[in-house]
Design a protein around this motif. Structure first.
Motif, PDB file in Angstrom:
ATOM      1  N   UNK A  65       7.256 -11.689 -11.166  1.00 25.91           N
ATOM      2  CA  UNK A  65       6.126 -11.851 -12.078  1.00 25.91           C
ATOM      3  C   UNK A  65       5.330 -10.546 -12.054  1.00 25.91           C
ATOM      4  N   UNK A  66       4.814 -10.135 -13.195  1.00 26.34           N
ATOM      5  CA  UNK A  66       4.149  -8.841 -13.280  1.00 26.34           C
ATOM      6  C   UNK A  66       2.726  -8.813 -12.757  1.00 26.34           C
ATOM      7  N   UNK A  67       2.429  -9.619 -11.742  1.00 22.98           N
ATOM      8  CA  UNK A  67       1.087  -9.583 -11.167  1.00 22.98           C
ATOM      9  C   UNK A  67       0.963  -8.406 -10.209  1.00 22.98           C
ATOM     10  N   UNK A  68      -0.272  -8.025  -9.912  1.00 19.37           N
ATOM     11  CA  UNK A  68      -0.496  -6.900  -9.016  1.00 19.37           C
ATOM     12  C   UNK A  68      -1.884  -7.030  -8.397  1.00 19.37           C
ATOM     13  N   UNK A  69      -2.060  -6.327  -7.268  1.00 19.83           N
ATOM     14  CA  UNK A  69      -3.342  -6.320  -6.566  1.00 19.83           C
ATOM     15  C   UNK A  69      -3.531  -4.956  -5.926  1.00 19.83           C
ATOM     16  N   UNK A  70      -4.771  -4.594  -5.715  1.00 22.47           N
ATOM     17  CA  UNK A  70      -5.075  -3.310  -5.099  1.00 22.47           C
ATOM     18  C   UNK A  70      -5.022  -3.429  -3.578  1.00 22.47           C
ATOM     19  N   UNK A  71      -4.334  -2.451  -2.952  1.00 18.87           N
ATOM     20  CA  UNK A  71      -4.215  -2.401  -1.497  1.00 18.87           C
ATOM     21  C   UNK A  71      -4.305  -0.960  -1.026  1.00 18.87           C
ATOM     22  N   UNK A  72      -4.802  -0.793   0.174  1.00 20.35           N
ATOM     23  CA  UNK A  72      -4.767   0.493   0.880  1.00 20.35           C
ATOM     24  C   UNK A  72      -3.729   0.394   1.993  1.00 20.35           C
ATOM     25  N   UNK A  73      -3.458   1.506   2.653  1.00 22.29           N
ATOM     26  CA  UNK A  73      -2.527   1.474   3.783  1.00 22.29           C
ATOM     27  C   UNK A  73      -3.013   0.510   4.855  1.00 22.29           C
ATOM     28  N   UNK A  74      -4.304   0.531   5.157  1.00 19.21           N
ATOM     29  CA  UNK A  74      -4.825  -0.321   6.228  1.00 19.21           C
ATOM     30  C   UNK A  74      -4.737  -1.801   5.859  1.00 19.21           C
ATOM     31  N   UNK A  75      -5.017  -2.154   4.606  1.00 19.35           N
ATOM     32  CA  UNK A  75      -4.926  -3.568   4.224  1.00 19.35           C
ATOM     33  C   UNK A  75      -3.473  -4.034   4.201  1.00 19.35           C
ATOM     34  N   UNK A  76      -2.550  -3.134   3.861  1.00 15.18           N
ATOM     35  CA  UNK A  76      -1.135  -3.491   3.889  1.00 15.18           C
ATOM     36  C   UNK A  76      -0.634  -3.678   5.316  1.00 15.18           C
ATOM     37  N   UNK A  77      -1.035  -2.794   6.225  1.00 12.94           N
ATOM     38  CA  UNK A  77      -0.635  -2.948   7.627  1.00 12.94           C
ATOM     39  C   UNK A  77      -1.177  -4.266   8.183  1.00 12.94           C
ATOM     40  N   UNK A  78      -2.401  -4.607   7.829  1.00 14.61           N
ATOM     41  CA  UNK A  78      -2.961  -5.889   8.262  1.00 14.61           C
ATOM     42  C   UNK A  78      -2.115  -7.048   7.741  1.00 14.61           C
ATOM     43  N   UNK A  79      -1.640  -6.927   6.492  1.00 11.86           N
ATOM     44  CA  UNK A  79      -0.784  -7.973   5.920  1.00 11.86           C
ATOM     45  C   UNK A  79       0.565  -8.023   6.632  1.00 11.86           C
ATOM     46  N   UNK A  80       1.120  -6.863   6.965  1.00 10.65           N
ATOM     47  CA  UNK A  80       2.383  -6.833   7.726  1.00 10.65           C
ATOM     48  C   UNK A  80       2.210  -7.627   9.027  1.00 10.65           C
ATOM     49  N   UNK A  81       1.135  -7.332   9.721  1.00  9.46           N
ATOM     50  CA  UNK A  81       0.895  -7.975  11.015  1.00  9.46           C
ATOM     51  C   UNK A  81       0.666  -9.477  10.853  1.00  9.46           C
ATOM     52  N   UNK A  82      -0.078  -9.851   9.809  1.00 12.17           N
ATOM     53  CA  UNK A  82      -0.362 -11.259   9.585  1.00 12.17           C
ATOM     54  C   UNK A  82       0.911 -12.048   9.293  1.00 12.17           C
ATOM     55  N   UNK A  83       1.861 -11.400   8.603  1.00 11.99           N
ATOM     56  CA  UNK A  83       3.128 -12.053   8.270  1.00 11.99           C
ATOM     57  C   UNK A  83       4.157 -11.947   9.400  1.00 11.99           C
ATOM     58  N   UNK A  84       3.848 -11.165  10.427  1.00 10.72           N
ATOM     59  CA  UNK A  84       4.782 -11.029  11.536  1.00 10.72           C
ATOM     60  C   UNK A  84       5.956 -10.126  11.247  1.00 10.72           C
ATOM     61  N   UNK A  85       5.809  -9.190  10.288  1.00 14.50           N
ATOM     62  CA  UNK A  85       6.887  -8.251   9.997  1.00 14.50           C
ATOM     63  C   UNK A  85       7.148  -7.373  11.223  1.00 14.50           C
ATOM     64  N   UNK A  86       8.415  -7.066  11.465  1.00 11.64           N
ATOM     65  CA  UNK A  86       8.773  -6.250  12.629  1.00 11.64           C
ATOM     66  C   UNK A  86       9.439  -4.929  12.261  1.00 11.64           C
ATOM     67  N   UNK A  87       9.860  -4.753  11.010  1.00 10.91           N
ATOM     68  CA  UNK A  87      10.525  -3.511  10.592  1.00 10.91           C
ATOM     69  C   UNK A  87       9.566  -2.336  10.722  1.00 10.91           C
ATOM     70  N   UNK A  88      10.119  -1.169  11.030  1.00 13.59           N
ATOM     71  CA  UNK A  88       9.309   0.040  11.168  1.00 13.59           C
ATOM     72  C   UNK A  88       9.541   1.037  10.032  1.00 13.59           C
ATOM     73  N   UNK A  89      10.461   0.723   9.130  1.00 12.00           N
ATOM     74  CA  UNK A  89      10.670   1.534   7.936  1.00 12.00           C
ATOM     75  C   UNK A  89       9.931   0.887   6.773  1.00 12.00           C
TER      76      UNK A  89
END
Length: 223
Positions: A65-89
């Motif tokens: 779906x063509x939705x979108x939202x504004x994010x910064x690097x810090x807000x994305x890293x917070x989302x990675x952590x919240x979702x439990x992502x483990x990849x480093x690439x």
């Protein structure tokens, strides 16, 4: 900190190019004027105000779906952590991500221990951290009318070209004329996994000592 229009974020396995097989977090930016006729993410082309959503609504959700939202690097890293992502690439893709200066985004990810890869059409100048791995998949003579830029080819660590016919090889040769490719990985990627395209890509890679890139994610039926 700079914010960017993000279409989707998800964790998977990188399916093509030199990083094939590596766990990766894909960060897909919204917006692209290149207009490739075979594009499988056309929902990212337009940045429509009515399609803007809350930041949480683009994390690990259906990106078709063509939705979108504004994010910064810090807000994305917070989302990675919240979702439990483990990849480093982190693979920064689109859309066309290099419509934006990606320096803040890539440096922000690197400060948190991530390695960055950008996937770009080469039609915009590449601005990112020095450590970022840049993959240019040159889009030649597309409907949008944007030329492939020398700056993008020079900055590229990897040039990954889709091929189906000898004409596509000729296009790549013309594009690389005058470009120092020493130290760069040149990949040929058969279009749509067609046997004739695969045979041509294999034959050319063997003759030139280039690399064959198979879209393994399509065979595995994963994003």
């Amino acid at each position: 900190m700079t914010e960017y229009p993000i279409n989707e974020v998800f964790e998977t396995i990188q399916g093509e190019g030199s990083h094939t097989g590596l766990p990766a977090i894909f960060v897909r930016l919204q917006g692209c004027p290149v207009a490739c006729p075979w594009c499988d993410t056309a929902q990212t082309w337009d940045v429509l105000e009515q399609s803007k959503v809350a930041p949480a609504d683009v994390i690990q959700v259906d990106g078709s779906i063509g939705r979108w939202a504004m994010h910064s690097a810090s807000s994305l890293v917070a989302a990675f952590n919240q979702k439990g992502f483990t990849a480093k690439l982190v693979v920064i893709t689109g859309g066309e991500p290099c419509m934006h200066d990606l320096t803040d985004l890539t440096q922000g990810f690197e400060a948190e221990g991530f390695h960055c890869q950008i996937e770009t059409s080469g039609t915009f100048e590449v601005h990112c951290s020095d450590r970022t791995y840049v993959t240019v998949s040159p889009k030649i003579n597309m409907k949008g009318g944007y030329p492939v830029l020398k700056q993008a080819l020079v900055r590229a660590n990897e040039i990954k070209h889709p091929v189906a016919t000898d004409a596509h090889i000729d296009e790549l040769d013309a594009l690389l004329e005058g470009i120092d490719t020493s130290g760069k990985t040149i990949c040929l990627q058969p279009i749509s996994q067609k046997p004739r395209a695969t045979e041509l890509a294999m034959k050319t890679c063997i003759a030139r000592n280039w690399r064959l890139s198979i879209q393994t994610h399509k065979y595995l039926n994963i994003d």
